[in-house]
Motif scaffolding. Structure first.
Motif, mmCIF file in Angstrom:
data_model
loop_
_atom_site.group_PDB
_atom_site.id
_atom_site.type_symbol
_atom_site.label_atom_id
_atom_site.label_comp_id
_atom_site.label_asym_id
_atom_site.label_seq_id
_atom_site.Cartn_x
_atom_site.Cartn_y
_atom_site.Cartn_z
ATOM 1 N N TRP A 112 0.868 -1.181 0.000
ATOM 2 C CA TRP A 112 0.000 0.000 0.000
ATOM 3 C C TRP A 112 0.899 1.224 0.000
ATOM 4 C CZ3 TRP A 112 -4.449 2.039 -1.135
ATOM 5 C CH2 TRP A 112 -4.731 3.335 -0.700
ATOM 6 N N PRO A 113 0.681 2.172 -0.935
ATOM 7 C CA PRO A 113 -0.246 2.110 -2.064
ATOM 8 C C PRO A 113 0.141 1.003 -3.058
ATOM 9 C CG PRO A 113 0.481 4.365 -1.665
ATOM 10 C CD PRO A 113 1.369 3.474 -0.861
ATOM 11 N N CYS A 114 -0.801 0.674 -3.923
ATOM 12 C CA CYS A 114 -0.597 -0.379 -4.909
ATOM 13 C C CYS A 114 0.714 -0.176 -5.660
ATOM 14 C CB CYS A 114 -1.766 -0.378 -5.887
ATOM 15 S SG CYS A 114 -1.557 -1.475 -7.304
ATOM 16 N N SER A 115 1.413 -1.271 -5.910
ATOM 17 C CA SER A 115 2.693 -1.204 -6.607
ATOM 18 C C SER A 115 2.551 -0.541 -7.974
ATOM 19 C CB SER A 115 3.269 -2.613 -6.763
ATOM 20 O OG SER A 115 3.414 -3.245 -5.514
ATOM 21 N N GLN A 136 -7.578 7.315 -8.198
ATOM 22 C CA GLN A 136 -8.824 8.014 -7.881
ATOM 23 C C GLN A 136 -9.750 7.138 -7.040
ATOM 24 O OE1 GLN A 136 -10.705 10.125 -11.175
ATOM 25 N NE2 GLN A 136 -8.774 10.105 -12.311
ATOM 26 N N VAL A 137 -9.750 5.840 -7.311
ATOM 27 C CA VAL A 137 -10.550 4.911 -6.511
ATOM 28 C C VAL A 137 -9.963 4.802 -5.105
ATOM 29 C CG1 VAL A 137 -11.376 2.538 -6.307
ATOM 30 C CG2 VAL A 137 -11.282 3.639 -8.557
ATOM 31 N N TYR A 138 -8.636 4.640 -5.003
ATOM 32 C CA TYR A 138 -7.997 4.546 -3.692
ATOM 33 C C TYR A 138 -8.244 5.809 -2.867
ATOM 34 C CZ TYR A 138 -5.306 0.666 -5.725
ATOM 35 O OH TYR A 138 -4.926 -0.508 -6.316
ATOM 36 N N GLU A 139 -8.068 6.959 -3.486
ATOM 37 C CA GLU A 139 -8.276 8.225 -2.779
ATOM 38 C C GLU A 139 -9.707 8.320 -2.269
ATOM 39 O OE1 GLU A 139 -7.770 11.900 -1.087
ATOM 40 O OE2 GLU A 139 -6.178 10.662 -1.947
ATOM 41 N N ASN A 194 -6.807 -5.515 -3.686
ATOM 42 C CA ASN A 194 -6.159 -6.485 -2.806
ATOM 43 C C ASN A 194 -5.115 -5.824 -1.913
ATOM 44 O OD1 ASN A 194 -5.727 -9.467 -2.175
ATOM 45 N ND2 ASN A 194 -3.641 -8.806 -2.652
ATOM 46 N N CYS A 195 -4.482 -4.753 -2.402
ATOM 47 C CA CYS A 195 -3.458 -4.076 -1.601
ATOM 48 C C CYS A 195 -4.047 -3.463 -0.340
ATOM 49 C CB CYS A 195 -2.741 -3.014 -2.432
ATOM 50 S SG CYS A 195 -3.803 -1.668 -3.004
ATOM 51 N N VAL A 196 -5.332 -3.077 -0.372
ATOM 52 C CA VAL A 196 -5.981 -2.519 0.821
ATOM 53 C C VAL A 196 -6.170 -3.620 1.860
ATOM 54 C CG1 VAL A 196 -8.045 -1.356 1.682
ATOM 55 C CG2 VAL A 196 -7.112 -0.737 -0.555
ATOM 56 N N GLN A 197 -6.657 -4.774 1.415
ATOM 57 C CA GLN A 197 -6.826 -5.898 2.339
ATOM 58 C C GLN A 197 -5.479 -6.437 2.803
ATOM 59 O OE1 GLN A 197 -6.191 -9.412 2.032
ATOM 60 N NE2 GLN A 197 -7.124 -9.756 4.031
#
Length: 367
Positions: free
Chosen positions: A195-198, A210-213, A245-248
């Motif tokens: 996290w954040p995604c690679s 934009q989705v992560y934010e 998946n990076c959030v989980q």
């Protein structure tokens, strides 16, 4: 040879493959053979500890880390041009009578340059002010040739109602975002799925940020809409959730819960049946991220397996005040729950793992 040097073996057998990982006790070393010379540097990447000895050597003699592609020269351990301040330890080698020897004491020290953190890495904090509702439409269409989408139409009804209740809203249409599919960093190692995604860190043009934010830093309520496609959610939905998946995984490898005191609710429509299975997948996945759900957490519509007259399906949804009212009530329940969660701060930044992720994942302590 001087005392303490280690015999690695016959030089002929060590030339191929040109890069390998060896271990001296708990120390990982990337041993290389490039342009007629052996080299040995630390096998641990400066970034997040990737195994350099399992990577590859590029044409310029730099070892490319297999996790996130950071580069260090196979002879010196110095980072690629522009990143020379990053260095991994170098080890001396000698060829004697057809044998290769290595001094286990490094000749140089590791140096880590300061890298600015990605904006998404900032602490997750709730901002004062109105509740915030993020709408995500996962229906696929050509933005230049838009069509009527039943799920997206109900999503707009929900966002309009949220604004009427005093909430702030945002709408993300996945069909309008350019983002790469998940590339399986988790399949290399759980530690490689960061996290954040690679991909987000490697590719500034990737719009999944934009989705992560929206999910992690902005929204109090997620209202997600999907059509039913062959009994499942849309292809864009799955493309998005694979990147989540990076959030989980932040929970798995760091026990860091990024989704706190947030609510998710869903809109599911389609000409085909299987509403319960689609809802079950959505509920199961977003529960694993940390979202909570209001009572009766989704609105759904389907005319059944044999209803192939899609024009009729569109007409039914477009003319259904019952579905619109159901969507508005779903949003009201979601806003009510979100307000109570924020007041009580029910969800913490860590979670007990037993029964959910019962086996704590600890990286191996190596140098």
């Amino acid at each position: 040879m001087p005392e303490g040097w280690i015999d690695l073996g016959d030089t002929e057998s060590l030339r191929d493959p040109p890069l390998r990982e060896i271990r001296i006790g708990r120390t990982r070393i990337a041993l290389s053979y490039h342009d007629g010379s052996f080299g040995a540097v630390s096998g641990v990447c400066n970034h997040v500890g990737g195994p350099l000895g399992q990577g590859r050597i590029d044409g310029a003699g730099y070892i490319v880390c297999p996790w996130h592609y950071w580069k260090f020269h196979c002879q010196t351990g110095v980072g690629e041009p522009g990143y020379e301040a990053d260095r991994v330890p170098r080890y001396a080698t000698r060829e004697v009578n057809g044998r290769l020897y290595l001094n286990p004491e490094p000749e140089t020290k590791r140096a880590k340059a300061k890298h600015d953190p990605h904006p998404l890495e900032r602490p997750v904090e709730h901002s004062e002010g109105p509740l915030r509702v993020l709408g995500i439409s996962t229906t696929a269409m050509d933005p230049k040739e838009p069509r009527y989408s039943t799920s997206e139409a109900l999503l707009q009804v929900g966002l309009d109602h949220a604004r009427a209740q005093g909430a702030e809203t945002r709408l993300l249409k996945l069909s309008e975002l350019s983002f790469r599919a998940c590339e399986g960093f988790y399949s290399k190692s759980a530690q490689a799925c960061t996290w954040p995604c690679s991909i987000t860190q490697l590719d500034p043009a990737d719009q999944m940020d934009q989705v992560y934010e929206g999910l992690v830093h902005w929204a109090d309520v997620l209202l997600l809409a999907t059509p039913i496609r062959w009994g499942g959610a849309s292809a864009l939905y799955y493309k998005m959730v694979e990147r989540l998946n990076c959030v989980q995984n932040a929970i798995t490898i760091r026990n860091k819960v990024l989704i706190q005191d947030k609510v998710a609710a869903f809109i599911i429509t389609g000409g085909q049946d299987n509403v319960q299975a689609v809802a079950g997948q959505l509920l199961g996945f977003f529960a694993e991220l940390g979202f909570l759900f209001p009572p009766f957490p989704y609105v759904a519509h389907s005319r059944g397996w044999s209803a192939e007259d899609m024009e009729r399906n569109v007409a039914v949804v477009a003319g259904s005040e019952e579905l619109r009212e159901g969507t508005r009530e779903l949003v009201s329940r979601s806003l009510g729950l979100a307000g109570r969660l924020i007041e009580t701060h029910m969800c913490g930044s860590k979670i007990a793992r037993g029964g959910r992720k019962a086996h704590r994942l600890e990286p191996e302590a190596v140098e």
